[in-house]
Design a protein around this motif. Structure first.
Motif, PDB file in Angstrom:
ATOM      1  N   ASP A 230       0.854  -1.185   0.000  1.00  0.00           N
ATOM      2  CA  ASP A 230       0.000   0.000   0.000  1.00  0.00           C
ATOM      3  C   ASP A 230       0.894   1.241   0.000  1.00  0.00           C
ATOM      4  N   VAL A 231       0.933   1.949  -1.114  1.00  0.00           N
ATOM      5  CA  VAL A 231       1.839   3.099  -1.239  1.00  0.00           C
ATOM      6  C   VAL A 231       1.485   4.201  -0.244  1.00  0.00           C
ATOM      7  N   PHE A 232       0.210   4.352   0.068  1.00  0.00           N
ATOM      8  CA  PHE A 232      -0.202   5.395   1.006  1.00  0.00           C
ATOM      9  C   PHE A 232       0.177   5.036   2.439  1.00  0.00           C
ATOM     10  N   LYS A 233       0.031   3.760   2.768  1.00  0.00           N
ATOM     11  CA  LYS A 233       0.427   3.309   4.106  1.00  0.00           C
ATOM     12  C   LYS A 233       1.940   3.437   4.283  1.00  0.00           C
ATOM     13  N   LEU A 234       2.692   3.156   3.209  1.00  0.00           N
ATOM     14  CA  LEU A 234       4.146   3.339   3.272  1.00  0.00           C
ATOM     15  C   LEU A 234       4.479   4.793   3.589  1.00  0.00           C
ATOM     16  N   MET A 235       3.836   5.722   2.901  1.00  0.00           N
ATOM     17  CA  MET A 235       4.102   7.139   3.128  1.00  0.00           C
ATOM     18  C   MET A 235       3.774   7.540   4.564  1.00  0.00           C
ATOM     19  N   LYS A 236       2.614   7.115   5.029  1.00  0.00           N
ATOM     20  CA  LYS A 236       2.179   7.520   6.367  1.00  0.00           C
ATOM     21  C   LYS A 236       3.048   6.920   7.460  1.00  0.00           C
ATOM     22  N   LYS A 241       6.303  12.704   2.995  1.00  0.00           N
ATOM     23  CA  LYS A 241       5.331  13.701   2.560  1.00  0.00           C
ATOM     24  C   LYS A 241       5.289  13.863   1.042  1.00  0.00           C
ATOM     25  N   TYR A 242       6.373  13.494   0.354  1.00  0.00           N
ATOM     26  CA  TYR A 242       6.397  13.674  -1.102  1.00  0.00           C
ATOM     27  C   TYR A 242       7.130  12.512  -1.758  1.00  0.00           C
ATOM     28  N   GLY A 243       6.443  11.839  -2.698  1.00  0.00           N
ATOM     29  CA  GLY A 243       7.046  10.712  -3.396  1.00  0.00           C
ATOM     30  C   GLY A 243       7.062  10.940  -4.894  1.00  0.00           C
ATOM     31  N   PHE A 244       8.115  10.463  -5.573  1.00  0.00           N
ATOM     32  CA  PHE A 244       8.293  10.701  -7.001  1.00  0.00           C
ATOM     33  C   PHE A 244       8.927   9.487  -7.666  1.00  0.00           C
ATOM     34  N   ILE A 245       8.945   9.494  -9.004  1.00  0.00           N
ATOM     35  CA  ILE A 245       9.663   8.482  -9.779  1.00  0.00           C
ATOM     36  C   ILE A 245      10.756   9.131 -10.620  1.00  0.00           C
ATOM     37  N   LEU A 246      10.378  10.099 -11.455  1.00  0.00           N
ATOM     38  CA  LEU A 246      11.346  10.754 -12.343  1.00  0.00           C
ATOM     39  C   LEU A 246      11.635  12.179 -11.891  1.00  0.00           C
ATOM     40  N   SER A 247      12.860  12.617 -12.112  1.00  0.00           N
ATOM     41  CA  SER A 247      13.223  14.010 -11.853  1.00  0.00           C
ATOM     42  C   SER A 247      14.069  14.496 -13.028  1.00  0.00           C
ATOM     43  N   VAL A 248      13.687  15.662 -13.541  1.00  0.00           N
ATOM     44  CA  VAL A 248      14.310  16.190 -14.754  1.00  0.00           C
ATOM     45  C   VAL A 248      14.607  17.679 -14.581  1.00  0.00           C
ATOM     46  N   HIS A 294      13.831  19.339 -10.917  1.00  0.00           N
ATOM     47  CA  HIS A 294      12.522  19.228 -10.286  1.00  0.00           C
ATOM     48  C   HIS A 294      11.992  17.805 -10.446  1.00  0.00           C
ATOM     49  N   PHE A 295      11.069  17.466  -9.561  1.00  0.00           N
ATOM     50  CA  PHE A 295      10.397  16.170  -9.636  1.00  0.00           C
ATOM     51  C   PHE A 295       9.292  16.283 -10.680  1.00  0.00           C
ATOM     52  N   TRP A 296       9.216  15.292 -11.567  1.00  0.00           N
ATOM     53  CA  TRP A 296       8.244  15.346 -12.653  1.00  0.00           C
ATOM     54  C   TRP A 296       6.864  15.060 -12.085  1.00  0.00           C
ATOM     55  N   SER A 297       6.049  16.103 -11.965  1.00  0.00           N
ATOM     56  CA  SER A 297       4.833  16.029 -11.166  1.00  0.00           C
ATOM     57  C   SER A 297       3.682  15.280 -11.823  1.00  0.00           C
ATOM     58  N   ASN A 298       3.838  14.779 -13.060  1.00  0.00           N
ATOM     59  CA  ASN A 298       2.765  13.953 -13.615  1.00  0.00           C
ATOM     60  C   ASN A 298       2.644  12.631 -12.853  1.00  0.00           C
ATOM     61  N   PHE A 299       3.653  12.291 -12.057  1.00  0.00           N
ATOM     62  CA  PHE A 299       3.538  11.220 -11.059  1.00  0.00           C
ATOM     63  C   PHE A 299       3.888  11.838  -9.713  1.00  0.00           C
ATOM     64  N   GLU A 300       2.915  11.869  -8.835  1.00  0.00           N
ATOM     65  CA  GLU A 300       3.145  12.308  -7.459  1.00  0.00           C
ATOM     66  C   GLU A 300       2.324  11.423  -6.533  1.00  0.00           C
ATOM     67  N   ILE A 301       2.935  10.974  -5.467  1.00  0.00           N
ATOM     68  CA  ILE A 301       2.209  10.387  -4.344  1.00  0.00           C
ATOM     69  C   ILE A 301       2.625  11.220  -3.140  1.00  0.00           C
ATOM     70  N   ALA A 302       1.698  11.969  -2.603  1.00  0.00           N
ATOM     71  CA  ALA A 302       2.109  12.971  -1.618  1.00  0.00           C
ATOM     72  C   ALA A 302       1.010  13.240  -0.591  1.00  0.00           C
ATOM     73  N   SER A 303       1.408  13.985   0.418  1.00  0.00           N
ATOM     74  CA  SER A 303       0.492  14.404   1.472  1.00  0.00           C
ATOM     75  C   SER A 303      -0.235  15.676   1.054  1.00  0.00           C
ATOM     76  N   LEU A 304      -1.535  15.668   1.151  1.00  0.00           N
ATOM     77  CA  LEU A 304      -2.306  16.876   0.868  1.00  0.00           C
ATOM     78  C   LEU A 304      -2.044  17.948   1.915  1.00  0.00           C
ATOM     79  N   GLU A 305      -1.629  17.531   3.093  1.00  0.00           N
ATOM     80  CA  GLU A 305      -1.334  18.505   4.150  1.00  0.00           C
ATOM     81  C   GLU A 305      -0.127  19.365   3.798  1.00  0.00           C
ATOM     82  N   LEU A 306       0.756  18.872   2.953  1.00  0.00           N
ATOM     83  CA  LEU A 306       1.893  19.684   2.511  1.00  0.00           C
ATOM     84  C   LEU A 306       1.402  20.928   1.809  1.00  0.00           C
ATOM     85  N   TRP A 307       0.443  20.757   0.880  1.00  0.00           N
ATOM     86  CA  TRP A 307      -0.067  21.908   0.122  1.00  0.00           C
ATOM     87  C   TRP A 307      -1.053  22.739   0.934  1.00  0.00           C
TER      88      TRP A 307
END
Length: 410
Positions: A230-236, A241-248, A294-307
């Motif tokens: 569970d990617v969300f459980k991993l984050m929590k 707070k911020y997860g990515f795959i590609l950075s360009v 920057h982290f390529w934001s078309n893939f983001e798994i992140a905390s809404l509380e950050l924003w």
């Protein structure tokens, strides 16, 4: 006269005669059954047991390699992350997609990939947002595609329009010049609204109020590998707070004043900048200049509380008032990345290794063979661009975090 002996029935006589042999045969039969069971369950076998999909551990670039990929509990020794087991409890999370009705058939395969590779086991909700109402075809197809609840929202007009402080003539001249200069999306009004919306408003939509985490999914993306956790459980559970795959690297001509505006913000709001931040990822000279990573934001798994935090709200408002979304062509990716680098600590980031991802133009494929086999990846590692030099920034991220590169990376 002695009584005549009563003769035993022939069948009973045979049973008594061969009783010892029958007992031995029964013991031998039970022994064979036990041996077969033990062998098939993996004990006493030299082969690696095949585990049910939900017990297979996630892929990580760990020094232990393939031999400990099924260890429980599992820790990513490189990123120091614990991968949780599925306890049946779901996080307050959803997938989020910004799309239009015409994107339907470009989005279907994206949704199917995320469902097949991940969400069919977890059934998280899916929120679809559009600047106009979704039609019945879009809603019926997406409702059928997702395993959780599909929700459809319309973006408020004030979130997808020019704010009243923007000089429309000046903005039009900028778009004209960018088109002449050949800058991608340089003359697009809708692209600018999209970047502004993803930067400052998607997380304010009422459909997201009940959630704490999100996974951003776009049309035309592909997932190459199974995700066994569970990617969300991993984050929590790991306080990420911020997860990515590609950075360009960003196109410098699209954001000529973004960093100067950001530095002015830091001077006026120093309380928002973490002392232990990730400045080394976004600047090569201690913050004097922006290195475009920057982290390529078309893939983001992140905390809404950050924003939702006061730091990010004030940062976005500061940028928005400067007019850079329309007088230049500021993208949400560098804005999210700069904000996360300044407002989070390095340990609050996570690189999602082992998933395998494609967005038109770029490909991420796990370089470790054991990971690709374990997660049934369908990508060619020769196509991977994750660890590329110059334009790509994943090496820069690992350096800023003090992490060791996978041994397969040269």
């Amino acid at each position: 006269m002695q009584p005549k002996k009563k003769l035993m029935p022939k069948s009973a006589f045979l049973v008594k005669k061969y009783e010892r042999h029958i007992r031995l045969l029964f013991i031998a039969f039970i022994t064979v059954l036990c041996f077969v069971f033990i062998t098939r369950s993996g004990n006493g076998s030299s082969e690696t047991p095949v585990l049910p999909p939900k017990t297979v551990e996630p892929a990580v670039s760990s020094p232990g390699g393939a031999k400990d990929k099924f260890l429980k509990p599992h820790t990513d020794k490189v990123q120091n992350v614990f991968y949780p087991e599925d306890d049946g409890v779901r996080e307050k999370a959803c997938m989020v997609t910004l799309a239009r009705n015409k994107d339907l058939w470009h989005l279907v395969t994206s949704v199917r990939d995320v469902e097949d590779r991940f969400n069919k086991n977890y059934h998280y909700d899916w929120v679809f947002l559009n600047d106009e109402p979704f039609n019945e075809e879009f809603k019926s197809v997406m409702t059928a595609m997702v395993s959780g609840t599909a929700k459809f929202g319309v973006i408020p007009k004030e979130h997808w329009s020019f704010p009243d402080w923007i000089d429309q003539d000046k903005a039009a001249e900028v778009r004209k010049q960018m088109k002449e200069d050949g800058i991608i999306y340089g003359d697009s009004v809708s692209y600018r609204h999209m970047c502004r919306y993803e930067s400052g408003f998607f997380w304010r939509h009422e459909l997201l109020d009940e959630y704490e985490w999100y996974w951003r999914v776009e049309p035309d993306i592909k997932l190459f590998c199974d995700i066994h956790y569970d990617v969300f459980k991993l984050m929590k559970q790991n306080n990420k707070k911020y997860g990515f795959i590609l950075s360009v690297s960003e196109y410098e001509k699209t954001i000529p004043t973004l960093w100067e505006t950001t530095k002015n913000f830091m001077k006026e709001y120093p309380q928002h900048v973490k002392e232990n931040n990730l400045m080394k990822f976004i600047s090569n000279d201690g913050g004097k200049t922006y290195n475009m990573c920057h982290f390529w934001s078309n893939f983001e798994i992140a905390s809404l509380e950050l924003w939702r935090s006061p730091a990010y709200r004030e940062y976005f408002d500061y940028l928005d008032r400067s007019g850079g979304f329309f007088y230049e062509r500021w993208g949400d990716a560098p804005i999210h990345s700069i904000a996360a680098a300044l407002f989070l600590e390095p340990e609050e980031f996570h690189f999602f290794d082992g998933i395998g991802y494609y967005h038109p133009g770029f490909t991420s494929c796990p370089v470790e063979e054991a990971i690709r086999l374990q997660n049934r990846c369908t990508c060619d590692p020769g196509d991977d661009q994750t660890w590329g030099d110059s334009y790509f920034c994943t090496r820069k991220y690992f350096g800023a975090r003090g992490l060791k590169l996978p041994k397969e990376v040269r």
